[in-house]
Design a protein around this motif. Structure first.
Motif, PDB file in Angstrom:
ATOM      1  N   MET A 246      -7.944  -3.866  11.187  1.00 48.61           N
ATOM      2  CA  MET A 246      -8.358  -4.358   9.880  1.00 48.61           C
ATOM      3  C   MET A 246      -8.153  -3.295   8.799  1.00 48.61           C
ATOM      4  SD  MET A 246      -9.142  -7.445  10.308  1.00 48.61           S
ATOM      5  CE  MET A 246      -9.807  -7.731   8.691  1.00 48.61           C
ATOM      6  N   THR A 247      -8.364  -2.018   9.157  1.00 50.40           N
ATOM      7  CA  THR A 247      -8.148  -0.935   8.191  1.00 50.40           C
ATOM      8  C   THR A 247      -6.687  -0.853   7.785  1.00 50.40           C
ATOM      9  OG1 THR A 247      -9.998   0.344   9.106  1.00 50.40           O
ATOM     10  CG2 THR A 247      -8.347   1.555   7.831  1.00 50.40           C
ATOM     11  N   VAL A 248      -5.784  -0.946   8.790  1.00 48.48           N
ATOM     12  CA  VAL A 248      -4.352  -0.895   8.496  1.00 48.48           C
ATOM     13  C   VAL A 248      -3.957  -2.073   7.602  1.00 48.48           C
ATOM     14  CG1 VAL A 248      -2.046  -1.064   9.519  1.00 48.48           C
ATOM     15  CG2 VAL A 248      -3.783   0.382  10.584  1.00 48.48           C
ATOM     16  N   LEU A 249      -4.445  -3.261   7.939  1.00 48.84           N
ATOM     17  CA  LEU A 249      -4.117  -4.432   7.122  1.00 48.84           C
ATOM     18  C   LEU A 249      -4.652  -4.280   5.693  1.00 48.84           C
ATOM     19  CD1 LEU A 249      -4.819  -7.317   9.673  1.00 48.84           C
ATOM     20  CD2 LEU A 249      -2.604  -6.441   8.948  1.00 48.84           C
ATOM     21  N   THR A 250      -5.847  -3.715   5.578  1.00 50.92           N
ATOM     22  CA  THR A 250      -6.426  -3.507   4.240  1.00 50.92           C
ATOM     23  C   THR A 250      -5.601  -2.500   3.438  1.00 50.92           C
ATOM     24  OG1 THR A 250      -8.637  -3.964   5.106  1.00 50.92           O
ATOM     25  CG2 THR A 250      -8.496  -2.803   2.997  1.00 50.92           C
ATOM     26  N   VAL A 251      -5.165  -1.419   4.098  1.00 56.25           N
ATOM     27  CA  VAL A 251      -4.349  -0.401   3.421  1.00 56.25           C
ATOM     28  C   VAL A 251      -3.030  -1.001   2.951  1.00 56.25           C
ATOM     29  CG1 VAL A 251      -3.037   1.719   3.773  1.00 56.25           C
ATOM     30  CG2 VAL A 251      -5.411   1.571   4.560  1.00 56.25           C
ATOM     31  N   VAL A 252      -2.372  -1.762   3.853  1.00 54.16           N
ATOM     32  CA  VAL A 252      -1.094  -2.382   3.495  1.00 54.16           C
ATOM     33  C   VAL A 252      -1.284  -3.327   2.307  1.00 54.16           C
ATOM     34  CG1 VAL A 252       0.698  -3.974   4.294  1.00 54.16           C
ATOM     35  CG2 VAL A 252      -0.120  -2.156   5.800  1.00 54.16           C
ATOM     36  N   THR A 253      -2.344  -4.116   2.361  1.00 47.01           N
ATOM     37  CA  THR A 253      -2.615  -5.045   1.254  1.00 47.01           C
ATOM     38  C   THR A 253      -2.851  -4.287  -0.045  1.00 47.01           C
ATOM     39  OG1 THR A 253      -3.599  -6.622   2.794  1.00 47.01           O
ATOM     40  CG2 THR A 253      -4.127  -6.895   0.467  1.00 47.01           C
ATOM     41  N   THR A 254      -3.613  -3.200   0.033  1.00 49.80           N
ATOM     42  CA  THR A 254      -3.920  -2.409  -1.165  1.00 49.80           C
ATOM     43  C   THR A 254      -2.663  -1.773  -1.757  1.00 49.80           C
ATOM     44  OG1 THR A 254      -6.117  -1.935  -0.256  1.00 49.80           O
ATOM     45  CG2 THR A 254      -5.338  -0.534  -2.057  1.00 49.80           C
ATOM     46  N   ILE A 255      -1.785  -1.261  -0.868  1.00 48.77           N
ATOM     47  CA  ILE A 255      -0.544  -0.634  -1.342  1.00 48.77           C
ATOM     48  C   ILE A 255       0.343  -1.639  -2.069  1.00 48.77           C
ATOM     49  CG2 ILE A 255       1.622   0.420  -0.572  1.00 48.77           C
ATOM     50  CD1 ILE A 255       0.018   1.845   1.592  1.00 48.77           C
ATOM     51  N   PHE A 256       0.432  -2.832  -1.536  1.00 43.85           N
ATOM     52  CA  PHE A 256       1.370  -3.810  -2.091  1.00 43.85           C
ATOM     53  C   PHE A 256       0.776  -4.656  -3.222  1.00 43.85           C
ATOM     54  CE2 PHE A 256       3.631  -2.779   1.780  1.00 43.85           C
ATOM     55  CZ  PHE A 256       4.955  -2.818   1.369  1.00 43.85           C
ATOM     56  N   MET A 257      -0.487  -4.502  -3.499  1.00 46.39           N
ATOM     57  CA  MET A 257      -1.053  -5.245  -4.627  1.00 46.39           C
ATOM     58  C   MET A 257      -0.421  -4.850  -5.965  1.00 46.39           C
ATOM     59  SD  MET A 257      -5.133  -5.668  -3.788  1.00 46.39           S
ATOM     60  CE  MET A 257      -5.434  -6.147  -5.483  1.00 46.39           C
TER      61      MET A 257
END
Length: 306
Positions: A246-257
């Motif tokens: 979930m942390t990795v998915l959150t980081v990826v989402t945050t980067i691409f926002m």
């Protein structure tokens, strides 16, 4: 089968058993008990003719006898099915009513391996009860080694750990704890010596047996708690792994926002957007996107999120 308790267990006939001055041990089938029960002066007030319904280990005090049953679980007996048999005793000796030769095997082991300086009914009973639990400490140690291995598997990779074996061991330990509770009650009943069948100096044998059962009960309780802790550890390790995902998915989402914002902004294609016709517009957007990604990664590394 009939035996006299002397320096060793001496096999004898039924007549010698009843006429001798030494305490006796008799191992009879239910049918033999029906035929010969009148030869034993024991007041038995419950049906001992069948071993099929024996599910517990217990002792009951009667007017002139002590009667009860044994049910040894498969973990302790090292067999495929529980071992069960009945017994009746008074000051003259003990009778085992045994359909499947479970008690007979124990008695014969005592005959082969035991020699007493001061033979008595109490000493025989102590050795007999000890044989019932003599392998249990090794069983506990084997379970503990298995649980240690399961713990290592969980720490290495929880998804590949044999957690089902941990649940099986907990079930085995549950059966053993019930068995020890019943043996504790049996030992206390023998120690109380309500009918005065045993010599006071020999009551210590039953106290020694009860103390050993208490230690086994404590060991079983410790192992049961260990299995519960391993289940909790297994679940926590799965939760940790899920949290990492979930942390990795959150980081990826945050980067691409921010990149999504740029795409959406410049995807509007208004007529008077000057960047659309600027010669450096495309390279600048590429550079800006790379800077955003790099800056986000550095930020998460500094914060130890990645």
């Amino acid at each position: 089968m009939y035996y006299l308790i002397r320096n060793t267990l001496e096999e004898c006939s039924a007549e010698q058993c009843h006429d001798a001055d030494a305490p006796f041990v008799a191992v009879l089938t239910p049918q033999q008990w029906l035929e010969e029960s009148e030869n034993f002066d024991m007041g038995i007030d419950f049906d001992m003719n069948s071993n099929e319904d024996i599910l517990t280990t217990k002792a009951e005090v009667n007017y002139d006898s002590l009667t009860g049953t044994f049910c040894i679980p498969v973990q302790s007996a090292c067999t495929d099915v529980p071992e069960s048999f009945s017994f009746a005793l008074d000051e003259t000796g003990i009778v085992f009513i045994d359909r499947n030769k479970n008690a007979l095997n124990l008695v014969q082991r005592i005959q082969r391996n035991k020699k007493w300086r001061k033979p008595s009914l109490e000493r025989f009973l102590y050795d007999f009860l000890e044989l019932i639990i003599h392998n249990d400490l090794q069983i506990m140690q084997r379970y503990e080694r298995e649980l240690d291995g399961i713990e290592k598997e969980i720490m290495d990779n929880a998804e590949e750990a044999h957690i089902q074996r941990n649940n099986e061991i907990r079930g085995d330990i549950r059966d053993l704890r019930i068995h020890y509770e019943q043996l504790q009650d049996l030992g206390q009943e023998l120690e109380e010596n309500e009918n005065g069948f045993f010599e006071e100096d020999n009551i210590r044998y039953f106290h020694m047996f009860s103390s050993r059962v208490d230690r086994l009960y404590d060991a079983a309780t410790h192992l049961r708690d260990y299995t519960i802790q391993l289940n909790d550890l297994y679940q926590s390790q799965l939760d940790v792994k899920q949290n990492r995902i979930m942390t990795v998915l959150t980081v990826v989402t945050t980067i691409f926002m921010p990149l999504t914002l740029i795409v959406g902004w410049y995807g509007m294609n208004f007529k008077y957007m000057p960047e659309l016709e600027w010669i450096f517009g495309y390279p600048v957007i590429i550079g800006l996107s790379v800077l955003i990604v790099a800056g986000s990664l550095i930020f998460f590394k500094v914060k130890k999120i990645l």
